[in-house]
Enzyme design. Structure first.
Site, PDB file in Angstrom:
ATOM      1  N   CYS A 266      20.621 -10.641 -30.548  1.00 23.89           N
ATOM      2  CA  CYS A 266      21.250 -10.865 -29.208  1.00 23.89           C
ATOM      3  C   CYS A 266      22.320 -10.091 -28.755  1.00 23.89           C
ATOM      4  O   CYS A 266      23.512 -10.409 -28.372  1.00 23.89           O
ATOM      5  CB  CYS A 266      21.779 -12.464 -29.154  1.00 23.89           C
ATOM      6  SG  CYS A 266      20.775 -13.564 -30.109  1.00 23.89           S
TER       7      CYS A 266
ATOM      8  N   PRO B  44      24.733  -7.269 -23.623  1.00 28.90           N
ATOM      9  CA  PRO B  44      24.792  -5.831 -23.214  1.00 28.90           C
ATOM     10  C   PRO B  44      24.969  -4.695 -23.897  1.00 28.90           C
ATOM     11  O   PRO B  44      25.052  -3.385 -23.376  1.00 28.90           O
ATOM     12  CB  PRO B  44      25.612  -5.970 -21.741  1.00 28.90           C
ATOM     13  CG  PRO B  44      26.596  -6.813 -22.109  1.00 28.90           C
ATOM     14  CD  PRO B  44      26.152  -7.937 -22.954  1.00 28.90           C
ATOM     15  N   GLY B  45      25.665  -4.954 -25.136  1.00 26.81           N
ATOM     16  CA  GLY B  45      25.893  -3.697 -26.073  1.00 26.81           C
ATOM     17  C   GLY B  45      27.315  -3.602 -26.581  1.00 26.81           C
ATOM     18  O   GLY B  45      27.488  -2.490 -27.132  1.00 26.81           O
TER      19      GLY B  45
ATOM     20  N   LYS C 244      29.585  -5.219 -28.092  1.00 29.18           N
ATOM     21  CA  LYS C 244      29.944  -5.180 -29.778  1.00 29.18           C
ATOM     22  C   LYS C 244      28.879  -4.235 -30.515  1.00 29.18           C
ATOM     23  O   LYS C 244      29.596  -3.923 -31.774  1.00 29.18           O
ATOM     24  CB  LYS C 244      29.554  -6.712 -30.124  1.00 29.18           C
ATOM     25  CG  LYS C 244      30.432  -7.610 -29.377  1.00 29.18           C
ATOM     26  CD  LYS C 244      30.072  -9.142 -29.815  1.00 29.18           C
ATOM     27  CE  LYS C 244      30.696 -10.128 -28.897  1.00 29.18           C
ATOM     28  NZ  LYS C 244      30.166 -10.348 -27.607  1.00 29.18           N
TER      29      LYS C 244
ATOM     30  N   ASP D 211      17.322  -7.936 -29.122  1.00 31.32           N
ATOM     31  CA  ASP D 211      17.475  -8.717 -27.913  1.00 31.32           C
ATOM     32  C   ASP D 211      16.190  -9.208 -27.299  1.00 31.32           C
ATOM     33  O   ASP D 211      15.136  -8.518 -27.300  1.00 31.32           O
ATOM     34  CB  ASP D 211      18.470  -7.925 -26.836  1.00 31.32           C
ATOM     35  CG  ASP D 211      19.131  -9.205 -25.926  1.00 31.32           C
ATOM     36  OD1 ASP D 211      20.214  -9.638 -26.303  1.00 31.32           O
ATOM     37  OD2 ASP D 211      18.192  -9.502 -24.957  1.00 31.32           O
TER      38      ASP D 211
ATOM     39  N   ASP E 233      12.654 -11.751 -30.443  1.00 33.44           N
ATOM     40  CA  ASP E 233      13.087 -13.065 -30.213  1.00 33.44           C
ATOM     41  C   ASP E 233      13.877 -13.332 -31.640  1.00 33.44           C
ATOM     42  O   ASP E 233      13.243 -13.069 -32.709  1.00 33.44           O
ATOM     43  CB  ASP E 233      12.220 -13.946 -30.083  1.00 33.44           C
ATOM     44  CG  ASP E 233      12.696 -15.524 -29.943  1.00 33.44           C
ATOM     45  OD1 ASP E 233      14.070 -15.546 -30.367  1.00 33.44           O
ATOM     46  OD2 ASP E 233      12.014 -16.252 -29.673  1.00 33.44           O
TER      47      ASP E 233
ATOM     48  N   ASP F 274      25.686 -13.071 -31.932  1.00 38.79           N
ATOM     49  CA  ASP F 274      26.492 -13.423 -30.781  1.00 38.79           C
ATOM     50  C   ASP F 274      25.495 -14.446 -29.921  1.00 38.79           C
ATOM     51  O   ASP F 274      24.765 -13.918 -29.028  1.00 38.79           O
ATOM     52  CB  ASP F 274      26.678 -12.116 -29.993  1.00 38.79           C
ATOM     53  CG  ASP F 274      27.803 -12.410 -28.724  1.00 38.79           C
ATOM     54  OD1 ASP F 274      28.164 -13.636 -28.515  1.00 38.79           O
ATOM     55  OD2 ASP F 274      27.834 -11.659 -27.890  1.00 38.79           O
TER      56      ASP F 274
ATOM     57  N   CYS G 280      30.832 -17.280 -26.561  1.00 43.43           N
ATOM     58  CA  CYS G 280      31.671 -17.362 -25.687  1.00 43.43           C
ATOM     59  C   CYS G 280      31.817 -18.806 -25.102  1.00 43.43           C
ATOM     60  O   CYS G 280      31.631 -18.875 -23.832  1.00 43.43           O
ATOM     61  CB  CYS G 280      31.483 -16.269 -24.751  1.00 43.43           C
ATOM     62  SG  CYS G 280      29.757 -16.150 -23.737  1.00 43.43           S
TER      63      CYS G 280
END
Length: 443
Positions: free
Chosen positions: A263, A266-267, A269, A285, A311, A329, A382
């Protein structure tokens, strides 16, 4: 005689653009993620963003006031007009825009939506708000959801989970988050970069917990950041930067370690791990468009990873090679980053939490089988809701005999929460986040 069309860059045009962007949120058919700031001229882009994000941030109160001003709700096909009313209320109550502009330009923007009939309705509602604002606000604020600008279900969930902290969480959610940077240690250290910012006239300070993090006193466009285009620095919240420090002990002693960022979009981490460690990283992702953003991020930073569109709850993408470390994440409610994505207040539902928790559990169980014995999995969200965090990991550990908890307890950030650590949004500091670190026991 037809109404005179406003000139390009007029106050009506930016308000009409904001209404078009907000309408899908109000009808729960879209989010602010697709906000096109280039739909208006450069000088109006800050105002467009403020109208959209600010109105979503205050939405529960704005909608309650709109309900008092209207004799009957707008029809579904008129959500753009509804958006104009909410934008108008926001300007009058929260922005330093002259009242005549807040009323006149907002009402006039209905013409650009080809709904001239609405100008009279909007003008009447907003002028009434001018006259009766104190009374109307006092009336709607009798309802706690309106007064605290959060949906009732979320307020109840926060109170139940965090009886001592919920008020601070709510207060932080209602203010914009700061702009925090991650210094690329392959290029320079953060003290040196802080000096570069100072030379550019940008005031900033070192963050307390993430060793590569600097927070700006005032947000700015990334084009103003020295070395941004060359990959010297990125924008990333301090809490999100902690993932690299938490995975470090598992991968630093293993040059070339096989690491999975599940996951990944947007990159941020993904990039941080590659800046810090010499590893072979696979970024996964399920959203191909978001995966393209990972590719863009890595390209700017001159980094590389194996990007896979798949997935994380499935294995049809897996080569069979076990990973030394996995960062999950996980998809979550985003309740720790509401201040950055205030449309969550409208788009998230209580029923979503159980669905997300089941998805998180499925991904956890699937990825654990891809981890080598002795390897480490870092679970992150988050979110600030225990069902997605502490309760999720409690249940996983209970059903997974070879999982050993290694979440650090001697850190200065967050608080112990089950087998993990929970961070809450802090005003002028980090976002809300949860981390739990698990090691796979050898057979």
């Amino acid at each position: 005689m037809s109404a005179k069309r406003p000139q390009e860059g007029s106050g009506q045009e930016v308000r009409a653009a904001a209404a078009r962007a907000l309408a899908p949120v109000l009808s729960e058919q879209g989010s602010l993620a697709g906000l096109d700031e280039h739909s208006v001229i450069a000088r109006d882009r800050g105002l467009l963003k403020e109208l959209c994000y600010g109105s979503c941030r205050r939405l529960p109160r704005l909608e309650a006031i709109a309900g008092k001003l209207l004799k009957q709700p707008f029809k579904k096909r008129d959500q753009d007009v509804n958006a104009l009313l909410l934008i108008g209320i926001y300007q009058l109550l929260y922005m330093r825009i002259p009242a005549h502009a807040g009323v006149g330009e907002t009402a006039g923007a209905a013409r650009l939506l080809k709904k001239e009939w609405a100008t009279r309705v909007l003008n009447g509602c907003l002028r009434r708000l001018q006259r009766e604002s104190e009374t109307l606000v006092a009336e709607v604020d009798r309802d706690e959801s309106a007064a605290l600008e959060h949906p009732a279900w979320l307020l109840n969930a926060l109170k139940s989970a965090w009886p001592e902290q919920w008020r601070e969480v709510v207060a932080a959610n209602n203010e914009p988050g700061p702009m925090t940077l991650r210094v690329n240690q392959r290029v320079n250290d953060r003290e040196a970069y802080l000096a570069r910012l100072t030379d550019q006239g940008l005031d900033a300070h070192l963050c307390l917990h993430a060793p590569d993090a600097i927070t700006l006193e005032t947000p700015c466009d990334v084009s103003q950041l020295p070395g941004f285009a060359e990959g010297h620095v990125s924008v990333q919240d301090e809490a999100a930067q902690l993932s690299a420090a938490l995975l470090g002990p598992a991968i630093a002693p293993r040059p070339g370690a096989q690491v999975l960022d599940a996951c990944a979009a947007p990159g941020g981490k993904t990039a941080h791990l590659l800046e810090q460690f010499d590893i072979a990283l696979t970024a996964l992702d399920s959203d191909n468009q978001r995966l393209a953003r990972v590719d863009d991020t890595l390209g700017r930073l001159n980094l590389s990873a194996n990007l896979i569109h798949a997935d994380a709850a499935e294995r049809d993408w897996w080569s069979g090679t076990l990973f030394d470390a996995i960062l999950l994440d996980a998809p979550c409610s985003g309740t720790g980053v509401i201040r950055r994505h205030p449309d969550i207040k409208k788009l998230r539902r209580q029923s979503d939490i159980g669905q997300l928790a089941r998805l998180q559990a499925a991904i956890l169980d699937n990825l654990w089988g891809l981890l080598r014995p002795g390897g480490t999995l870092l679970y992150a969200t988050c979110s600030v809701l225990p069902q997605e965090n502490a309760k999720q990991i409690d249940a996983f550990v209970a059903r997974t005999p070879d999982a050993r908890v290694t979440t650090p307890t001697d850190v200065a950030w967050g608080m112990a929460s089950g087998y993990g650590r929970q961070l809450f949004s802090q005003q002028n500091s980090h976002d809300g986040f949860f981390y739990a670190r698990l090691k796979k026991q050898p057979a």
